[in-house]
Write a protein that holds these residues in place. Structure first.
Motif, short mmCIF file in Angstrom:
data_model
loop_
_atom_site.label_atom_id
_atom_site.label_comp_id
_atom_site.label_asym_id
_atom_site.label_seq_id
_atom_site.Cartn_x
_atom_site.Cartn_y
_atom_site.Cartn_z
N LEU A 243 -9.66 -1.25 18.16
CA LEU A 243 -9.32 0.36 17.36
C LEU A 243 -7.94 0.71 16.87
O LEU A 243 -7.63 0.38 18.63
CB LEU A 243 -10.06 2.25 18.28
CG LEU A 243 -9.58 2.07 18.98
CD1 LEU A 243 -8.23 3.08 19.44
CD2 LEU A 243 -10.88 3.09 20.69
N THR A 244 -7.82 1.55 15.93
CA THR A 244 -6.60 1.57 15.86
C THR A 244 -5.89 3.28 15.89
O THR A 244 -6.78 3.90 15.95
CB THR A 244 -6.03 1.17 14.69
OG1 THR A 244 -7.28 2.49 13.60
CG2 THR A 244 -6.85 0.08 14.18
N LEU A 245 -4.57 3.31 16.64
CA LEU A 245 -4.37 4.55 16.00
C LEU A 245 -3.81 4.55 14.87
O LEU A 245 -2.71 3.56 14.73
CB LEU A 245 -3.81 5.33 17.50
CG LEU A 245 -4.52 5.80 18.75
CD1 LEU A 245 -3.36 5.97 19.95
CD2 LEU A 245 -5.64 6.61 18.60
N GLY A 246 -3.58 5.49 13.92
CA GLY A 246 -2.99 5.10 12.17
C GLY A 246 -2.33 6.47 11.85
O GLY A 246 -1.36 6.00 10.79
N CYS A 305 -5.65 10.49 13.84
CA CYS A 305 -6.01 9.18 12.72
C CYS A 305 -6.44 7.91 13.94
O CYS A 305 -5.42 7.76 14.12
CB CYS A 305 -4.39 9.23 12.26
SG CYS A 305 -4.07 9.84 10.86
N TRP A 306 -7.21 7.72 14.09
CA TRP A 306 -8.16 6.75 14.68
C TRP A 306 -9.03 5.90 13.32
O TRP A 306 -9.93 6.55 12.83
CB TRP A 306 -8.52 7.20 16.03
CG TRP A 306 -9.81 7.81 15.72
CD1 TRP A 306 -10.62 8.38 15.27
CD2 TRP A 306 -11.16 6.29 16.08
NE1 TRP A 306 -12.27 8.19 15.86
CE2 TRP A 306 -11.74 7.36 15.68
CE3 TRP A 306 -11.29 4.98 16.47
CZ2 TRP A 306 -13.54 7.08 15.77
CZ3 TRP A 306 -12.54 5.00 17.12
CH2 TRP A 306 -13.39 5.45 16.22
N SER A 307 -9.71 5.23 13.68
CA SER A 307 -10.53 3.85 13.41
C SER A 307 -10.65 2.72 13.77
O SER A 307 -10.10 2.41 14.66
CB SER A 307 -9.66 3.64 11.70
OG SER A 307 -9.53 4.41 10.99
N PRO A 308 -12.08 2.53 14.06
CA PRO A 308 -12.72 1.09 14.09
C PRO A 308 -12.03 0.07 13.49
O PRO A 308 -11.87 0.75 12.16
CB PRO A 308 -14.11 1.64 14.22
CG PRO A 308 -14.61 1.72 13.13
CD PRO A 308 -13.13 3.45 12.85
N VAL A 309 -11.70 -0.83 14.29
CA VAL A 309 -11.54 -1.90 13.59
C VAL A 309 -12.61 -3.18 13.28
O VAL A 309 -14.04 -3.57 13.90
CB VAL A 309 -10.67 -2.91 14.58
CG1 VAL A 309 -10.20 -4.54 13.71
CG2 VAL A 309 -9.44 -2.94 15.01
N ARG A 310 -13.44 -2.34 11.79
CA ARG A 310 -14.85 -2.98 11.26
C ARG A 310 -14.33 -4.70 10.62
O ARG A 310 -13.94 -4.95 10.79
CB ARG A 310 -14.80 -2.97 10.38
CG ARG A 310 -15.70 -1.04 10.27
CD ARG A 310 -16.00 0.13 9.12
NE ARG A 310 -16.26 1.50 8.90
CZ ARG A 310 -16.34 1.76 9.95
NH1 ARG A 310 -17.49 1.15 10.65
NH2 ARG A 310 -16.83 3.36 9.85
#
Length: 371
Positions: A243-246, A305-310
């Motif tokens: 996952l990312t913190l962005g 701000c976070w997102s999975p690395v798809r």
């Protein structure tokens, strides 16, 4: 549509020019792709679906195809007659090639003063590297972005995206539209010298602090954008996903660390990038303790701000992209990339038809136009 009535003659190959002219076709321009006898190379590169290369499908929809041998004087004369009626001419050959063919700007603008002529090349029409052959990877290497694409082992990685190609496509499109707008006032076209390297370097504003302020290259993993900031980096999860913190704004750090029961660690995120190891190490251990799916549930409703690395196929199947019409399927089951430039009035109308090599030679002849 915005570009209805604009005729584009496109001699470019591969990615920057074809992508540029496809975007113009999506918005109503008549794009005439002039292919060599062997055809556009991307007709035969990569995987195919329903008989056509996916790469070709996503750069050549809605265009017309003329197959001409430009070393044949008669066929070149036919092309010149077509350019006399064109608004835009795009080419992507090495500097000097068009002059040798008698298709340089001086020649074409003398015949058609309203012509907007766009040359896309690796390093531009001038300078000591103008004759050096290069594609995207080499241009990224020359420009420092391969260096910035540092892997966990400290070695440079092959960039995942052809950003020199795509930057040149967008710069070329912007320049052409500016020139067409100005032509409304002056009645005259113009010449664009688009360098892929210039276009890429222009995308580096946020990377140049160490270079312009201290005359040094950055230590990549200590910089804000590439791992030195606890709130702007990639973390591994328990199931081997990531996952990312962005978002490095301090409010996001306070929200995250408070939820994790360590509010005091938010203060570490106020220190300069490269000096946040305490927070980074804590987050590494935390994120490694749950699966990506578990973290997706955990983050629900949290203002961070976070997102999975798809995976790429996951990303292109996401509901949001379907709603935005950025990925769609035609009646034959072919998937297409959508149009990113979305107008309220006169939106793009995508024509998913692909031209066969030389398909429109006879139709132009039959209509009385010399080509």
């Amino acid at each position: 549509m915005k570009l209805q009535g604009i005729r584009v003659v496109d001699l470019s190959l591969f990615l920057p020019g074809p992508h540029l002219t496809m975007m113009m076709a999506d918005h109503g321009a008549e794009v005439i792709k002039v292919e060599p006898p062997s055809g556009e190379p991307t007709r035969n590169i990569g995987l195919r679906k329903n008989g056509e290369a996916v790469w070709f499908r996503n750069t050549h929809r809605g265009k017309k195809s003329l197959c001409l041998n430009l070393k044949d004087e008669e066929q070149k004369a036919q092309l010149l007659a077509l350019i006399d009626e064109a608004d835009v001419f795009v080419e992507g050959f090495r500097p000097g090639a068009m002059a040798r063919l008698g298709l340089d700007y001086a020649t074409l603008s003398a015949r058609n003063p309203r012509l907007v002529y766009c040359s896309i090349s690796a390093f531009g029409q001038s300078g000591p590297k103008s004759q050096k052959p290069a594609h995207d990877l080499s241009i990224q290497a020359e420009s420092g972005t391969v260096f910035l694409n540092e892997g966990a082992d400290g070695e440079p990685c092959s960039p995942a995206m052809p950003v020199a190609d795509m930057a040149a496509s967008l710069m070329g499109l912007s320049g052409i539209l500016m020139a067409l707008l100005r032509r409304n006032e002056t009645g005259c076209g113009d010449y664009l010298d688009i360098s892929m390297q210039d276009s890429l370097v222009a995308w580096l504003p946020n990377a140049l602090g160490p270079v312009f302020a201290e005359n040094r290259s950055p230590v990549v993993k200590q910089e804000r954008s590439w791992g030195g900031n606890a709130m702007y980096r990639i973390y591994r999860t328990a199931d081997g996903r990531h996952l990312t913190l962005g978002g490095s704004e301090i409010k996001f750090a306070k929200n995250l660390f408070s939820r994790l029961g360590r509010p005091e660690l938010a203060a570490a995120c106020e220190r300069p990038p490269g000096d946040q190891e305490e927070a980074i190490e804590f987050l590494k251990k935390e994120f490694a303790g749950r699966t990506l799916a578990q973290w997706s549930d955990w983050f629900e409703g949290l203002d961070v701000c976070w997102s999975p690395v798809r995976l790429l196929d996951e990303a292109l199947k996401e509901e949001h992209l379907r709603v935005r019409e950025m990925v769609f399927e035609d009646d034959a089951g072919n998937r297409h990339l959508g149009v990113p430039i979305k107008f309220l009035h006169e939106p793009a109308q995508v024509n998913t038809c692909l031209p066969k090599l030389g398909e429109h030679n006879q139709s132009f002849l039959a209509s009385g136009q010399e080509i």
